[in-house]
Motif scaffolding. Structure first.
Motif, PDB file in Angstrom:
ATOM      1  N   GLY A 202       0.826  -1.095  -0.010  1.00  0.00           N
ATOM      2  CA  GLY A 202       0.054  -0.022   0.026  1.00  0.00           C
ATOM      3  C   GLY A 202       0.619   1.324   0.047  1.00  0.00           C
ATOM      4  N   THR A 203       2.172   1.357   0.388  1.00  0.00           N
ATOM      5  CA  THR A 203       2.940   2.281   0.444  1.00  0.00           C
ATOM      6  C   THR A 203       4.175   2.262  -0.385  1.00  0.00           C
ATOM      7  N   VAL A 204       4.474   1.073  -0.616  1.00  0.00           N
ATOM      8  CA  VAL A 204       5.856   0.932  -1.656  1.00  0.00           C
ATOM      9  C   VAL A 204       5.802   0.184  -2.805  1.00  0.00           C
ATOM     10  N   PHE A 205       6.041   0.680  -3.930  1.00  0.00           N
ATOM     11  CA  PHE A 205       6.055   0.254  -5.254  1.00  0.00           C
ATOM     12  C   PHE A 205       7.556  -0.132  -5.540  1.00  0.00           C
ATOM     13  N   GLY A 237      -1.057   5.753  -5.292  1.00  0.00           N
ATOM     14  CA  GLY A 237      -1.036   6.376  -4.056  1.00  0.00           C
ATOM     15  C   GLY A 237       0.033   5.625  -3.102  1.00  0.00           C
ATOM     16  N   VAL A 238       1.265   5.346  -3.549  1.00  0.00           N
ATOM     17  CA  VAL A 238       2.289   4.617  -2.814  1.00  0.00           C
ATOM     18  C   VAL A 238       3.101   6.005  -2.492  1.00  0.00           C
ATOM     19  N   ARG A 239       3.776   5.730  -1.625  1.00  0.00           N
ATOM     20  CA  ARG A 239       4.687   6.796  -0.956  1.00  0.00           C
ATOM     21  C   ARG A 239       5.968   6.838  -1.466  1.00  0.00           C
ATOM     22  N   CYS A 240       6.550   5.767  -2.023  1.00  0.00           N
ATOM     23  CA  CYS A 240       7.898   5.879  -2.740  1.00  0.00           C
ATOM     24  C   CYS A 240       7.919   4.760  -3.605  1.00  0.00           C
ATOM     25  N   ILE A 241       8.810   4.737  -4.697  1.00  0.00           N
ATOM     26  CA  ILE A 241       9.087   3.911  -5.761  1.00  0.00           C
ATOM     27  C   ILE A 241      10.522   3.429  -5.572  1.00  0.00           C
TER      28      ILE A 241
END
Length: 319
Positions: A202-205, A237-241
């Motif tokens: 949900g937060t990192v790709f 909507g992830v926070r970082c890639i």
């Protein structure tokens, strides 16, 4: 991975407090589970748990654990681990502001130019899609193109192992609440010309495997697909890639942040670990020298490519 794969489960009374996945490579020596398929390692534990690498190794009866990219503070203060910086993309600014910021790089401007050329040449036949891996990635073509890329580069072809594609298929078909496989493809007239398989929470790709059809190389379809995959990740909507550690040119252009990792090995004092260190030192010294000198690194890469090209030509003659 076969019978060498392990997951050590740590308990405090009746409560599970941690997991350590690894893969045995020899007696008392282990590597990250999945080896080359694994781009991040860590001891996964309950928040606030006090632990040390020597304790973990003793409990698992390991003498040495090799680590390619151990995360965060888990590598701090360990002399046998070397700190490194891994490129990331912080999505806080939003896609449009991010694109404007990276647009100053010549390589990004070239990608956008080739994308426009692709649309001019093929009109409405160009399509990009991203979503659940089972719907948006062609694993067969990804494996074939990536395998060829490895062979031509001179590096070992991990797709020559049947377990690799089996793992990718398993991840693509399974969709969990906390981790999911994401695929993206660039198509021309319905034909896939670039595709990838990545992982996301949900937060990192986290980008993983990507490849393209070499017959369309004039359009740089892999670079176009990468840029649009990044855009799709912003929209999720992830926070970082996480771009994973490496000095590829496109990573230098796309990154706007970084995370600290460490690479090397951890050990506990024993005869086995001293023998391992004595055997490892020459190779480690050579690798460190090559990585520290760009000219030498470029020469090594060129030599590996030549070896790969010759190997591919020989394989074609035999077939």
């Amino acid at each position: 991975m076969g019978d060498s794969a392990r997951v050590a489960v740590f308990e405090d009374g009746q409560t599970i407090v941690g997991f350590l996945p690894f893969q045995l490579s020899s007696r008392g020596v282990a590597a990250p589970i999945g080896r080359k398929l694994n781009t991040r390692q860590a001891f996964i534990h309950q928040p606030g748990l006090e632990w040390s690498w020597s304790e973990l190794l003793a409990e698992t009866r390991l003498h040495v654990l090799e680590l390619q990219d151990v995360v965060g503070a888990q590598g701090a203060g360990v002399r046998s681990l070397v700190s490194a910086s891994s490129p990331m993309i912080d999505t806080a600014t939003g896609w449009q502001r991010y694109l404007a910021a990276i647009g100053r790089h010549k390589s990004v401007r070239t990608i956008l130019y080739k994308e426009r050329k692709l649309h001019r040449d093929h009109g409405g036949d160009v399509d990009f899609g991203s979503g659940p891996a089972k719907d948006f990635v062609d694993l067969g073509r990804l494996a074939a193109w990536k395998s060829r890329q490895y062979r031509l580069s001179g590096w070992p072809d991990i797709f020559a192992q049947r377990e690799t594609l089996a793992l990718l298929r398993l991840l693509a078909e399974e969709c969990g609440d906390s981790l999911r496989a994401v695929g993206s493809s660039l198509r021309i007239g319905g034909e896939v010309v670039a595709t990838d398989l990545s992982l996301s929470t949900g937060t990192v790709f986290a980008g993983w495997f990507a490849a393209h059809n070499p017959n369309f190389a004039c359009y740089s379809p892999g670079a176009i697909r990468t840029l649009r995959t990044v855009e799709a990740a912003f929209c999720c909507g992830v926070r970082c890639i996480d771009l994973s550690r490496g000095d590829e040119q496109y990573k230098n252009a796309l990154t706007n942040d970084h995370c600290d990792v460490a690479t090397g090995f951890v050990f506990r004092q024993s005869v086995h670990s001293r023998v391992y260190q004595a055997r490892r030192w020459p190779k480690s010294a050579v690798t460190s020298y090559v990585l520290a000198h760009p000219g030498v690194r470029s020469l090594v890469r060129h030599s590996l490519r030549r070896v790969g090209e010759v190997r591919e030509q020989c394989a074609m003659l035999v077939s």
